[in-house]
Design a protein around this motif. Structure first.
Motif, short mmCIF file in Angstrom:
data_model
loop_
_atom_site.label_atom_id
_atom_site.label_comp_id
_atom_site.label_asym_id
_atom_site.label_seq_id
_atom_site.Cartn_x
_atom_site.Cartn_y
_atom_site.Cartn_z
N LEU A 1 -15.24 -22.80 -27.93
CA LEU A 1 -16.48 -23.25 -27.19
C LEU A 1 -15.82 -23.29 -25.91
CD1 LEU A 1 -19.01 -23.72 -26.46
CD2 LEU A 1 -19.08 -25.95 -27.46
N VAL A 2 -14.85 -24.07 -25.68
CA VAL A 2 -14.05 -24.37 -24.40
C VAL A 2 -13.79 -23.21 -23.62
CG1 VAL A 2 -12.04 -25.53 -23.37
CG2 VAL A 2 -13.31 -26.78 -25.07
N LEU A 3 -13.02 -22.30 -24.36
CA LEU A 3 -12.52 -21.10 -24.03
C LEU A 3 -13.96 -20.33 -23.22
CD1 LEU A 3 -10.47 -18.77 -23.28
CD2 LEU A 3 -10.68 -18.01 -25.61
N LEU A 4 -14.76 -20.18 -24.01
CA LEU A 4 -16.06 -19.47 -23.39
C LEU A 4 -16.71 -19.98 -22.46
CD1 LEU A 4 -17.99 -18.68 -27.26
CD2 LEU A 4 -16.82 -16.89 -25.65
N VAL A 5 -16.91 -21.34 -22.57
CA VAL A 5 -17.38 -22.15 -21.39
C VAL A 5 -16.73 -21.97 -20.25
CG1 VAL A 5 -18.37 -24.33 -20.57
CG2 VAL A 5 -18.97 -23.61 -22.95
N LYS A 6 -15.51 -22.04 -20.20
CA LYS A 6 -14.73 -21.80 -19.05
C LYS A 6 -14.89 -20.38 -18.35
CE LYS A 6 -10.75 -25.11 -19.86
NZ LYS A 6 -9.41 -25.18 -20.16
N LYS A 7 -14.92 -19.34 -19.24
CA LYS A 7 -15.21 -18.10 -18.71
C LYS A 7 -16.42 -17.92 -18.04
CE LYS A 7 -11.26 -16.24 -20.20
NZ LYS A 7 -10.23 -15.38 -19.44
N LYS A 8 -17.37 -18.70 -18.00
CA LYS A 8 -18.74 -18.75 -17.25
C LYS A 8 -19.17 -17.34 -17.44
CE LYS A 8 -17.07 -22.36 -14.50
NZ LYS A 8 -16.69 -23.08 -13.28
N GLY A 9 -19.57 -16.90 -18.31
CA GLY A 9 -20.43 -15.71 -18.40
C GLY A 9 -19.50 -14.29 -18.78
N GLU A 10 -18.22 -14.46 -18.39
CA GLU A 10 -17.30 -13.39 -18.65
C GLU A 10 -17.29 -13.04 -20.11
OE1 GLU A 10 -13.61 -13.66 -16.74
OE2 GLU A 10 -14.46 -14.23 -14.70
N ILE A 11 -16.86 -11.71 -20.49
CA ILE A 11 -16.85 -11.53 -22.07
C ILE A 11 -15.27 -11.98 -22.48
CG2 ILE A 11 -16.48 -9.36 -23.55
CD1 ILE A 11 -18.53 -7.82 -21.90
N VAL A 12 -15.23 -12.55 -23.60
CA VAL A 12 -14.00 -12.74 -24.18
C VAL A 12 -13.74 -11.96 -25.37
CG1 VAL A 12 -12.78 -15.13 -25.04
CG2 VAL A 12 -14.30 -15.49 -23.34
N SER A 13 -12.69 -11.22 -25.33
CA SER A 13 -12.38 -10.46 -26.44
C SER A 13 -12.03 -11.11 -27.75
CB SER A 13 -11.34 -9.36 -26.08
OG SER A 13 -10.15 -10.07 -25.96
N ARG A 14 -12.25 -10.49 -28.86
CA ARG A 14 -11.68 -11.10 -30.07
C ARG A 14 -10.27 -11.29 -29.97
NH1 ARG A 14 -15.96 -10.66 -33.97
NH2 ARG A 14 -14.91 -10.71 -35.65
#
Length: 488
Positions: free
Chosen positions: A40-53
């Motif tokens: 969750l921290v990683l996804l939220v920090k990206k602020k809408g950017e795609i996070v790959s597996r």
């Protein structure tokens, strides 16, 4: 001492602290596993950017062996916390992105008025206490949920040992079992997962989800086992599923496995559909539930509904090999061979080392009468991996393909191999019945199917739609089998 972040993130009704880390809903600390928090921290920090597996694995599971089931399961936990709102979007073939509007709020200063829906006096009065409480509560959460990857070797607790740590240890065992069961490459994964689930329920006999996990473990093991051991294992799975729902009548995972058992073991199609729909009602974004419902609907001939459910499952988890592969029997049942050929070719192109992908593509090459290509693929798979998990399936396709092009010697060679395997394997016996039916050896085909019926072979669920049984479909003995399976 490293400098910690001096801010937290706000979105919807939640507050996320990246340095504790901890997640709050209003003034309440949310119970969440450490891995889920890291994601969750990683996804939220990206602020809408795609996070790959790949980035998730590198960041959250660095230096740890992990499979896609681990990521899928952890993402599903987060979605349940957010009550299945579309805050985490799956981007097909790319990864995930966080869709909620995120606000950064400084900790060492009063948050902007528009970022808080509580009176400022209350916020100021609670601030110093909240972070002390957050630390203590975060420790509690860690103890309750625990890390997924822990060394084994603890002795099983006795009833007299139950205390505050019991629930945390039980949940750790449950999570270990879940992760192991999702790792298809792990040797004896079913037995290892069952060991963890059994330990979980011995530590905490009230942990309903652990019984659901135990039922999944037994059901998965039953597929590998031969009759009569398979029936003993199925019976254990049913007991565990019923126990899960007795403890928690609204447990989505309980209905999910009970419905699957009704489909595969009891051939109770209506009961299976009801349980799977109940599971979806309780957890609408569980891709596995939609996938299993799709397969159940297709068995009884409701192929359009099945494809719709299959699409939902794919939209929820477009990266799962299991979800993608489950679509092909439905397309096969509908006779959509050209569409399935294109989709299976793409599936194989993106999963070159996947045996299910290769077999799906070869199956639809066969239905499209590209027998030479089937032979090339099948021979190549067996040459690279003589101990393939489903050698009988390849033997069946190769025997049939060689027969179609007139190479009787090679056809008989693979048919003999299939006959040998089928002496101790009803899955191979089911495949052998298809070959016999295509060769016009109807009596042998029907005897093989009768044996599969008597031994409750789970592949029999596809008998009504299997195109390779076209030569025996009007035979009264075949229709009698369908009747006994509640399929006519």
């Amino acid at each position: 001492m490293s400098e910690k972040a001096q801010y937290f993130y706000e979105f919807e009704e939640f507050r996320l602290s990246p340095d504790d880390p901890s997640l709050w809903r209003g003034d309440e600390l949310v119970s969440i596993s450490p891995k889920a928090l890291e994601i969750l921290v990683l996804l939220v920090k990206k602020k809408g950017e795609i996070v790959s597996r790949e980035e998730l694995i590198e960041t959250v599971w660095k230096d740890t062996f992990v499979e896609e089931g681990n990521i899928n399961y952890t993402i599903s936990l987060l979605r349940k916390i957010f009550e299945n709102k579309d805050l985490i979007k799956t981007v097909p073939r790319h990864g995930y992105r966080f869709t909620a509007e995120v606000r950064e709020v400084m900790k060492n200063g009063r948050p902007p008025a528009q970022t808080s829906n509580r009176p400022e006096a209350a916020v100021a009065g609670k601030r110093s206490f909240r972070w002390v409480f957050a630390f203590a509560a975060a420790v509690l959460v860690f103890s309750l949920v625990g890390f997924t990857y822990l060394s084994r070797g603890e002795s099983a607790a006795k009833p007299s040992d139950y205390g505050p740590a019991t629930t945390s240890e039980a949940m750790q065992s449950y999570l270990r079992g879940k992760m192991i069961l999702d790792k298809r490459s792990v040797e004896n994964r079913e037995e290892k997962a069952i060991d963890e689930f059994q330990r979980a329920v011995s530590l905490d006999p009230t942990l309903a989800i652990a019984y659901a996990g135990l039922a999944e473990g037994f059901a998965t093991a039953a597929v590998k086992n031969q009759y009569p051991k398979s029936q003993d294992t199925i019976a254990k799975a049913k007991v565990a599923a019923d126990k899960a729902l007795a403890l928690e009548p609204n447990l989505a995972e309980g209905y999910l496995i009970r419905g699957w058992l009704k489909r595969n073991a009891d051939w109770d199609w209506a009961g299976a559909e009801n349980d799977l729909r109940r599971s979806i009602e309780l957890s609408p974004k569980n891709a596995t539930a939609h996938q299993r419902l799709a397969q159940t609907l297709s068995v009884v001939g409701r192929h359009d509904e099945a494809l719709a459910e299959s699409k939902i499952a794919y939209d929820l988890d477009p990266i799962s090999e299991i979800i993608i592969a489950a679509r092909f029997p439905i397309l096969e049942a509908r006779g959509e061979y050209n569409i399935a050929l294109k989709e299976s070719e793409e599936f194989l192109r993106e999963n070159k080392a996947s045996n299910p992908a290769a077999r799906a593509y070869a199956t639809f090459l066969y239905h499209n009468e590209n027998f030479q290509e089937v032979i090339v693929i099948g021979e190549n798979v067996l040459a690279k991996n003589a101990s393939a998990k489903t050698p009988f399936a390849w033997a069946s396709l190769l025997a049939a393909s060689y027969s179609k092009i007139g190479e009787t010697g090679k056809a008989n060679e693979f048919l003999a191999q299939l006959e040998s395997i089928s002496q101790n394997d009803t899955k191979a016996k089911y495949s052998l019945a298809m070959n016999y039916a295509e060769l016009g050896r109807n009596d042998e085909a029907l005897r093989a199917l009768r044996e599969c019926l008597e031994k409750r072979e789970e592949r029999m669920s596809w008998i009504k739609n299997e195109p390779r049984f076209s030569n025996i479909r009007t035979d009264g003995r075949f229709r009698k089998i369908l009747f006994e399976m509640n399929l006519s």
